[in-house]
Design a protein around this motif. Structure first.
Motif, PDB file in Angstrom:
ATOM      1  N   LYS A 103     -99.207 -42.344 -65.044  1.00 48.12           N
ATOM      2  CA  LYS A 103     -99.908 -41.082 -65.284  1.00 48.12           C
ATOM      3  C   LYS A 103    -100.991 -41.215 -66.347  1.00 48.12           C
ATOM      4  N   PHE A 104    -100.801 -42.142 -67.301  1.00 49.42           N
ATOM      5  CA  PHE A 104    -101.836 -42.338 -68.314  1.00 49.42           C
ATOM      6  C   PHE A 104    -103.146 -42.819 -67.680  1.00 49.42           C
ATOM      7  N   ASN A 105    -103.065 -43.504 -66.553  1.00 46.70           N
ATOM      8  CA  ASN A 105    -104.273 -43.963 -65.868  1.00 46.70           C
ATOM      9  C   ASN A 105    -105.147 -42.811 -65.400  1.00 46.70           C
ATOM     10  N   TRP A 106    -104.558 -41.637 -65.269  1.00 44.02           N
ATOM     11  CA  TRP A 106    -105.277 -40.453 -64.783  1.00 44.02           C
ATOM     12  C   TRP A 106    -105.571 -39.458 -65.902  1.00 44.02           C
ATOM     13  N   GLY A 107    -105.572 -39.941 -67.132  1.00 41.90           N
ATOM     14  CA  GLY A 107    -105.953 -39.106 -68.259  1.00 41.90           C
ATOM     15  C   GLY A 107    -104.847 -38.265 -68.850  1.00 41.90           C
ATOM     16  N   TRP A 108    -103.624 -38.430 -68.340  1.00 44.47           N
ATOM     17  CA  TRP A 108    -102.485 -37.659 -68.854  1.00 44.47           C
ATOM     18  C   TRP A 108    -102.071 -38.157 -70.229  1.00 44.47           C
ATOM     19  N   MET A 109    -101.568 -37.255 -71.032  1.00 44.47           N
ATOM     20  CA  MET A 109    -100.891 -37.602 -72.280  1.00 44.47           C
ATOM     21  C   MET A 109    -100.009 -36.426 -72.674  1.00 44.47           C
ATOM     22  N   PRO A 110     -98.916 -36.681 -73.391  1.00 45.46           N
ATOM     23  CA  PRO A 110     -98.105 -35.574 -73.906  1.00 45.46           C
ATOM     24  C   PRO A 110     -98.700 -35.060 -75.212  1.00 45.46           C
ATOM     25  N   PRO A 111     -98.391 -33.832 -75.609  1.00 41.31           N
ATOM     26  CA  PRO A 111     -98.875 -33.344 -76.902  1.00 41.31           C
ATOM     27  C   PRO A 111     -98.171 -34.066 -78.053  1.00 41.31           C
ATOM     28  N   HIS A 112     -98.946 -34.704 -78.891  1.00 44.43           N
ATOM     29  CA  HIS A 112     -98.370 -35.525 -79.943  1.00 44.43           C
ATOM     30  C   HIS A 112     -97.420 -34.776 -80.876  1.00 44.43           C
ATOM     31  N   PRO A 113     -97.674 -33.508 -81.231  1.00 42.05           N
ATOM     32  CA  PRO A 113     -96.730 -32.821 -82.130  1.00 42.05           C
ATOM     33  C   PRO A 113     -95.343 -32.615 -81.533  1.00 42.05           C
ATOM     34  N   THR A 114     -95.198 -32.821 -80.215  1.00 46.79           N
ATOM     35  CA  THR A 114     -93.880 -32.688 -79.591  1.00 46.79           C
ATOM     36  C   THR A 114     -93.229 -34.045 -79.343  1.00 46.79           C
ATOM     37  N   PHE A 115     -93.844 -35.096 -79.839  1.00 48.20           N
ATOM     38  CA  PHE A 115     -93.418 -36.468 -79.557  1.00 48.20           C
ATOM     39  C   PHE A 115     -92.364 -36.911 -80.573  1.00 48.20           C
ATOM     40  N   TYR A 116     -91.157 -37.158 -80.105  1.00 50.95           N
ATOM     41  CA  TYR A 116     -90.059 -37.652 -80.943  1.00 50.95           C
ATOM     42  C   TYR A 116     -89.556 -38.956 -80.343  1.00 50.95           C
ATOM     43  N   CYS A 117     -89.213 -39.919 -81.197  1.00 47.62           N
ATOM     44  CA  CYS A 117     -88.730 -41.195 -80.671  1.00 47.62           C
ATOM     45  C   CYS A 117     -87.743 -41.837 -81.635  1.00 47.62           C
ATOM     46  N   LYS A 118     -87.039 -42.829 -81.141  1.00 41.39           N
ATOM     47  CA  LYS A 118     -86.092 -43.562 -81.977  1.00 41.39           C
ATOM     48  C   LYS A 118     -86.840 -44.302 -83.079  1.00 41.39           C
ATOM     49  N   ARG A 119     -86.275 -44.296 -84.263  1.00 38.17           N
ATOM     50  CA  ARG A 119     -86.905 -44.978 -85.395  1.00 38.17           C
ATOM     51  C   ARG A 119     -87.091 -46.466 -85.117  1.00 38.17           C
ATOM     52  N   THR A 120     -86.197 -47.044 -84.349  1.00 37.09           N
ATOM     53  CA  THR A 120     -86.274 -48.474 -84.056  1.00 37.09           C
ATOM     54  C   THR A 120     -87.554 -48.848 -83.301  1.00 37.09           C
ATOM     55  N   LEU A 121     -88.156 -47.887 -82.593  1.00 32.81           N
ATOM     56  CA  LEU A 121     -89.395 -48.194 -81.874  1.00 32.81           C
ATOM     57  C   LEU A 121     -90.524 -48.517 -82.839  1.00 32.81           C
ATOM     58  N   PHE A 122     -90.584 -47.802 -83.939  1.00 30.51           N
ATOM     59  CA  PHE A 122     -91.618 -48.100 -84.941  1.00 30.51           C
ATOM     60  C   PHE A 122     -91.403 -49.486 -85.541  1.00 30.51           C
ATOM     61  N   GLU A 123     -90.149 -49.863 -85.695  1.00 30.31           N
ATOM     62  CA  GLU A 123     -89.844 -51.183 -86.236  1.00 30.31           C
ATOM     63  C   GLU A 123     -90.242 -52.281 -85.256  1.00 30.31           C
ATOM     64  N   THR A 167     -85.080 -42.262 -92.722  1.00 27.93           N
ATOM     65  CA  THR A 167     -83.789 -42.904 -92.461  1.00 27.93           C
ATOM     66  C   THR A 167     -83.102 -42.328 -91.231  1.00 27.93           C
ATOM     67  N   GLY A 168     -83.745 -41.401 -90.549  1.00 31.46           N
ATOM     68  CA  GLY A 168     -83.149 -40.774 -89.380  1.00 31.46           C
ATOM     69  C   GLY A 168     -83.094 -41.692 -88.175  1.00 31.46           C
ATOM     70  N   ASP A 169     -82.227 -41.343 -87.217  1.00 29.73           N
ATOM     71  CA  ASP A 169     -82.170 -42.070 -85.947  1.00 29.73           C
ATOM     72  C   ASP A 169     -83.399 -41.754 -85.100  1.00 29.73           C
ATOM     73  N   ILE A 170     -83.867 -40.509 -85.220  1.00 28.57           N
ATOM     74  CA  ILE A 170     -84.998 -40.007 -84.455  1.00 28.57           C
ATOM     75  C   ILE A 170     -86.069 -39.547 -85.427  1.00 28.57           C
ATOM     76  N   ILE A 171     -87.349 -39.811 -85.090  1.00 26.68           N
ATOM     77  CA  ILE A 171     -88.455 -39.396 -85.949  1.00 26.68           C
ATOM     78  C   ILE A 171     -89.467 -38.597 -85.143  1.00 26.68           C
ATOM     79  N   GLY A 172     -89.910 -37.493 -85.722  1.00 24.60           N
ATOM     80  CA  GLY A 172     -91.011 -36.723 -85.175  1.00 24.60           C
ATOM     81  C   GLY A 172     -91.928 -36.299 -86.301  1.00 24.60           C
TER      82      GLY A 172
END
Length: 248
Positions: free
Chosen positions: A141-161, A81-86
């Protein structure tokens, strides 16, 4: 800032040796508006007993069989129910007791959809063996193999919706595919928090043997093809090569 609510989803299965460090790192956070959701896959060791010790700091606890780590993550996200999910896996822990304060402050001031930071890989004795320093993000940057570490990835709950959760048909690359879908294919706004957010114990299912590694590369390639990467066969080579820099 305290008006923001952060949901932290922890998925676990038979992790009696690491789960307490994970739970304690959330319980010690100085940020007050936390919803900690723990999804257990039906552990048969001492995991559930340890989880119950932290019942005062856990808002949602579910223990039942699931279809794996990403199915469990989706279950936790649906309950959030949070605004942000990680997510914080059982083998990971938050780097210090102000991590969620820093994340909430960034979301409040930057008006971003997504946030990520840095991560240390550690041995059981706490010794750092790899340092994942993400760097700032620019589209492409993703085209060059970049990605962020998933355990540090936080986003708005609305994105999942809006954009959906973790897709189980991507196997071990489900987290990579979700970040690729959110940031690259759908161009959500993103902020880089230049701090170590998470400590992660070394290891991982996708790297246990050659067969698993080949399967992981195939899932990576599928994710790239379906999320608008320009040259997937080149990117799938660059992606693991970028990890070499984490050892220096």
């Amino acid at each position: 800032m305290q008006n923001l609510k952060i949901s932290v989803v922890t998925v676990v299965y038979n992790a009696q040796n690491t789960i307490e460090k994970c739970l304690d790192s959330v319980a010690r956070q100085k940020f007050n508006n936390i919803e900690h959701i723990v999804i257990d896959g039906g552990s048969t060791d001492d995991t559930v007993h340890i989880i119950k010790k932290y019942s005062n700091n856990i808002q949602v606890f579910v223990s039942e069989p699931d279809e794996g780590i990403y199915d469990a993550m989706n279950k936790g996200i649906r309950l959030a129910t949070g605004d942000i999910i990680g997510t914080l896996n059982a083998d990971d822990y938050l780097a210090n007791d102000e991590v969620l304060i820093d994340i909430a402050a960034a979301f409040a001031s930057q008006e971003t959809d997504v946030l990520y930071g840095d991560l240390d890989f550690i041995e059981p004795d706490g010794n750092i063996v790899r340092k994942w320093r993400s760097g700032g993000y620019k589209y492409g940057k993703f085209n060059w193999g970049w990605m962020p570490p998933h355990p540090t990835f936080y986003c708005k709950r609305t994105l999942f919706e809006r954009l959906g959760g973790y897709r189980l048909d991507y196997g071990s690359a489900a987290d990579y595919e979700l970040m690729l879908r959110f940031l690259h294919a759908n161009k959500m706004s993103v902020f880089y928090l230049q701090k170590v957010i998470v400590k992660m114990y070394v290891g991982g299912v996708s790297n246990k043997n050659l067969i698993n590694r080949v399967k992981a590369l195939r899932f990576d390639l599928k994710a790239m093809r379906n999320n608008d990467i320009l040259f997937p066969f080149i990117t799938v080579v660059y992606k693991p090569l970028r990890k070499i820099l984490q050892f220096f």
